[in-house]
Design a protein around this motif. Structure first.
Motif, short mmCIF file in Angstrom:
data_model
loop_
_atom_site.label_atom_id
_atom_site.label_comp_id
_atom_site.label_asym_id
_atom_site.label_seq_id
_atom_site.Cartn_x
_atom_site.Cartn_y
_atom_site.Cartn_z
N HIS A 72 -9.83 -8.75 4.87
CA HIS A 72 -9.77 -6.76 5.67
C HIS A 72 -10.99 -6.08 6.13
CE1 HIS A 72 -6.72 -4.37 7.92
NE2 HIS A 72 -7.25 -3.57 7.70
N TYR B 201 0.72 -1.48 0.07
CA TYR B 201 -0.04 -0.02 -0.02
C TYR B 201 0.90 1.00 0.20
CZ TYR B 201 -3.29 3.88 1.19
OH TYR B 201 -3.89 4.62 0.95
N VAL C 17 -3.23 -0.56 -4.15
CA VAL C 17 -4.70 -1.43 -3.36
C VAL C 17 -4.89 -2.58 -4.87
CG1 VAL C 17 -6.70 -1.40 -3.06
CG2 VAL C 17 -5.70 0.23 -2.20
C1 HEM Z 1 -2.49 -2.77 12.72
C2 HEM Z 1 -3.27 -2.65 12.42
C3 HEM Z 1 -4.16 -2.37 10.67
C4 HEM Z 1 -3.26 -2.33 9.79
C5 HEM Z 1 -1.90 -2.37 9.46
C6 HEM Z 1 -4.11 -1.71 8.65
C7 HEM Z 1 -3.81 -1.25 7.61
C8 HEM Z 1 -4.86 -1.27 6.18
C9 HEM Z 1 -4.77 -0.42 5.01
C10 HEM Z 1 -2.75 -0.53 4.78
C11 HEM Z 1 -5.34 -0.37 4.66
C12 HEM Z 1 -5.54 0.43 2.99
C13 HEM Z 1 -5.50 -0.96 2.00
C14 HEM Z 1 -6.74 -1.33 2.14
O1 HEM Z 1 -7.63 -0.43 1.88
O2 HEM Z 1 -7.17 -2.25 1.67
C15 HEM Z 1 -6.53 -0.46 5.39
C16 HEM Z 1 -7.44 -0.76 4.90
C17 HEM Z 1 -9.35 -0.65 5.63
N1 HEM Z 1 -8.93 -1.04 6.42
FE1 HEM Z 1 -6.84 -1.82 8.40
N2 HEM Z 1 -5.44 -2.28 9.16
C18 HEM Z 1 -5.55 -2.32 10.84
C19 HEM Z 1 -7.11 -2.68 10.99
C20 HEM Z 1 -8.41 -2.56 11.07
C21 HEM Z 1 -8.95 -2.36 12.06
C22 HEM Z 1 -9.12 -3.00 13.10
C23 HEM Z 1 -10.15 -2.29 11.03
C24 HEM Z 1 -11.75 -2.13 11.60
C25 HEM Z 1 -12.30 -2.04 12.43
C26 HEM Z 1 -9.69 -1.74 9.55
C27 HEM Z 1 -10.90 -0.81 8.76
C28 HEM Z 1 -9.98 -0.72 7.77
C29 HEM Z 1 -11.31 -0.40 6.32
C30 HEM Z 1 -12.55 -0.62 6.34
C31 HEM Z 1 -10.09 -0.57 5.68
C32 HEM Z 1 -11.13 -0.03 3.72
C33 HEM Z 1 -11.38 -0.84 3.21
C34 HEM Z 1 -11.59 -1.28 1.42
O3 HEM Z 1 -12.52 -0.67 1.22
O4 HEM Z 1 -10.87 -1.48 0.47
N3 HEM Z 1 -8.09 -2.03 10.19
N4 HEM Z 1 -6.24 -0.99 6.77
#
Ligand code: HEM
Ligand code: FES
Lengths: 219, 152
Positions: free
Chosen positions: A90, A62, A73
Motif C-alpha cells: 500500500h 487500522y 499499524v
Molecule cells: C479506497 C482506497 C483506499 C483505502 C481504503 C486506503 C486505506 C488506508 C489505510 C487504512 C491506511 C493506514 C494504514 C497504513 O498506514 O499503512 C492507509 C495508508 C496510506 N495510504 Fe491508503 N487507502 C486507499 C487508497 C490509497 C491511494 C489511491 C493512495 C495514493 C495514491 C494511498 C496512499 C496511502 C499512503 C501514502 C499511506 C501511508 C502508508 C505508510 O506510510 O505506512 N491510499 N491507507
C-alpha cells in the motif's frame, strides 16, 4: 477444465459474455503506431485498484485514533500474517501511482494529445492528479508517526500563503489550530471514503470520454 | 487425445507439434497459476486470525484474595472466568452460559449463578437448577502454586 468450460458456456448462453469480451478486449483494434507509453494510464488505474484492495485489508485492523493509530499499524506489520507485505504494498504503490500518473500525463503533453476534441480528457486528468496526491497526503498522516505528524503540519501550512483568508483555510483543513485527533479523523474519512468516491466519479468520466473519442493516432 | 495412436501420422498433428503445443499450454497455465497464487496467497493469509500477544497470559489469583461465598471475576484469553471459594476449596468456571453464551453472574445471596439473558440458574457447583439449559457450566482447570491460583 471441462467444468470451467461448461460453466462459462452456461453463463455465456444467457449473458452473452463472449461478444462483449471480443468487442472490448480480444478483438479490439488499437492504432498500430501506439507505443508502450500508451500503457501508463492503464497502469495508473491498476495501481489504484491495488490501493483499493490493500486499503480494504488494512482497514480491518487500522484504528483512526491518536492513541491507537500507531499501535494498530505496528500490529498489522508484526502480528497479522502477511500484514507487513500488504502494508508495504500500500505504501509503495502509493508512490508508484503518482509516478505513473505523471508519466501518463507526460505522454499526453509530449504528443499534444490534449488538443480538440480531447480537452476535457486533460482537464479531468488534472483533477485526477490532484486527487491522487491528496490520497497520498491524507494517507501519510494515518500511521501517526513523527514523519506523518510533521508532514501534515507542513502540508497544511501551505494555504497560509493565500492573502486574507489563508489562516482560516489552514485551520479549516486542520479542524483546529494544531494537528490533532480531529485532523486524523478528517484525513481518515477523506482517505478511505470521500476521495476514493470522488476519484471513481472522475475516472468514470475520463474512461467514458476516452471510449467516445478512441485512442489518439500519433501523426 | 484418446485415439492418439491412430493419428500418429496425421499431418495436422505431428507428434512434435502436439507435444510443443501441449508444453506451451502447460507453461502458460502454470505461469498463470503461479501469478494468481502469489496474489491470492497473501490475501488469504492476511485473513487468518492474527497472533495476539496478550492471549497467552495466565491468570494468577493469590488464595488470600478469595472470600468464601464470594466470586472473583477474571479475564482468561478474552473470556470471563469466575473463581468461587467453596468449602472444599476454590473452583473456576467459564462464565459463558451453556444456553447461548451470555456471561453468568454470581449471586452471593443465593450462592448460585444467574444468567441475565434468558434466566438460567446454575448451582454453586455449576449444575443446572432451572432455565432453558441442560448442560452444566464448564469448569476451567487450574493449579495452586505457593498459595497462588493459576489458570493457564
Ligand atoms: C479506497 C482506497 C483506499 C483505502 C481504503 C486506503 C486505506 C488506508 C489505510 C487504512 C491506511 C493506514 C494504514 C497504513 O498506514 O499503512 C492507509 C495508508 C496510506 N495510504 Fe491508503 N487507502 C486507499 C487508497 C490509497 C491511494 C489511491 C493512495 C495514493 C495514491 C494511498 C496512499 C496511502 C499512503 C501514502 C499511506 C501511508 C502508508 C505508510 O506510510 O505506512 N491510499 N491507507
Ligand atoms: S444465554 Fe444464558 S439463559 Fe440464554
Amino acid at each position: 477444465m471441462r467444468v470451467i468450460r461448461d460453466t462459462y458456456g452456461w453463463i455465456d448462453e444467457r449473458f452473452a459474455v463472449t461478444p462483449l469480451l471480443e468487442k472490448n478486449v480480444t478483438k479490439k483494434m488499437v492504432p498500430r503506431t501506439l507505443s508502450w507509453a500508451g500503457c501508463f494510464g492503464g497502469l495508473a488505474f491498476f495501481t489504484f485498484l491495488v490501493q483499493v484492495f490493500t486499503g480494504m485489508l488494512l482497514l480491518m485492523y487500522y484504528k483512526p485514533h491518536p492513541e491507537a493509530a500507531w499501535d494498530s499499524v505496528t500490529f498489522i506489520k508484526s502480528n497479522v500474517t502477511m500484514g507487513w507485505l500488504v502494508q508495504r504494498i500500500h505504501a509503495v504503490a502509493a508512490n508508484l501511482m503518482i509516478a505513473l500518473v505523471l508519466m501518463h500525463m507526460a505522454r499526453i503533453a509530449y504528443y499534444k494529445i490534449y488538443r480538440k476534441p480531447r480537452e476535457l480528457h486533460w482537464m479531468s486528468g488534472v483533477f485526477l492528479l490532484l486527487l491522487t496526491t491528496m490520497m497520498a497526503f491524507t494517507g501519510y498522516l494515518l500511521p501517526w508517526t513523527q514523519l506523518s505528524y510533521w508532514g501534515a503540519k507542513v502540508g497544511t501550512e501551505i494555504p497560509s500563503a493565500i492573502p486574507i483568508i489563508g489562516q482560516d483555510v489552514v485551520e479549516w483543513v486542520r479542524r483546529g489550530k494544531a494537528i490533532s485527533g480531529e485532523t486524523l479523523g478528517f484525513f481518515f474519512s477523506l482517505h478511505i471514503w470521500i476521495l476514493p468516491a470522488v476519484m471513481s466519479a472522475f475516472m468514470g468520466l475520463h474512461f467514458v470520454m476516452i471510449r467516445r473519442t478512441g485512442i489518439s493516432r500519433p501523426l | 487425445m484418446s485415439d492418439h495412436h491412430e493419428h500418429e501420422h496425421d499431418v495436422a498433428c505431428e507428434p512434435l507439434t502436439c507435444g510443443r503445443r501441449r508444453f506451451c499450454q502447460a507453461a502458460i497455465g502454470g505461469a498463470t497459476a503461479i501469478t494468481v497464487g502469489t496474489v491470492v496467497y497473501p490475501i488469504v493469509a492476511f485473513l487468518k486470525l492474527p497472533v495476539r500477544l496478550g492471549d497467552a497470559k495466565p491468570v494468577e489469583v493469590p488464595l488470600e484474595r478469595l472470600v468464601p461465598g464470594q466470586a472473583y471475576y477474571a479475564d482468561f484469553q478474552g473470556q470471563q472466568v469466575i473463581v468461587v471459594m467453596a468449602e472444599a476449596g476454590p473452583k473456576v468456571f467459564d462464565a459463558a452460559c451453556t444456553h447461548l453464551g451470555c456471561n453468568v453472574v454470581w449471586d452471593t445471596a443465593h450462592s448460585n449463578f444467574h444468567c441475565p439473558c434468558h434466566g438460567a440458574v446454575f448451582s454453586g457447583e455449576g449444575k443446572v437448577v432451572s432455565g432453558p439449559v441442560s448442560t452444566p457450566l464448564r469448569e476451567v482447570p487450574f493449579e495452586v502454586k505457593n498459595g497462588v491460583l493459576v489458570i493457564s
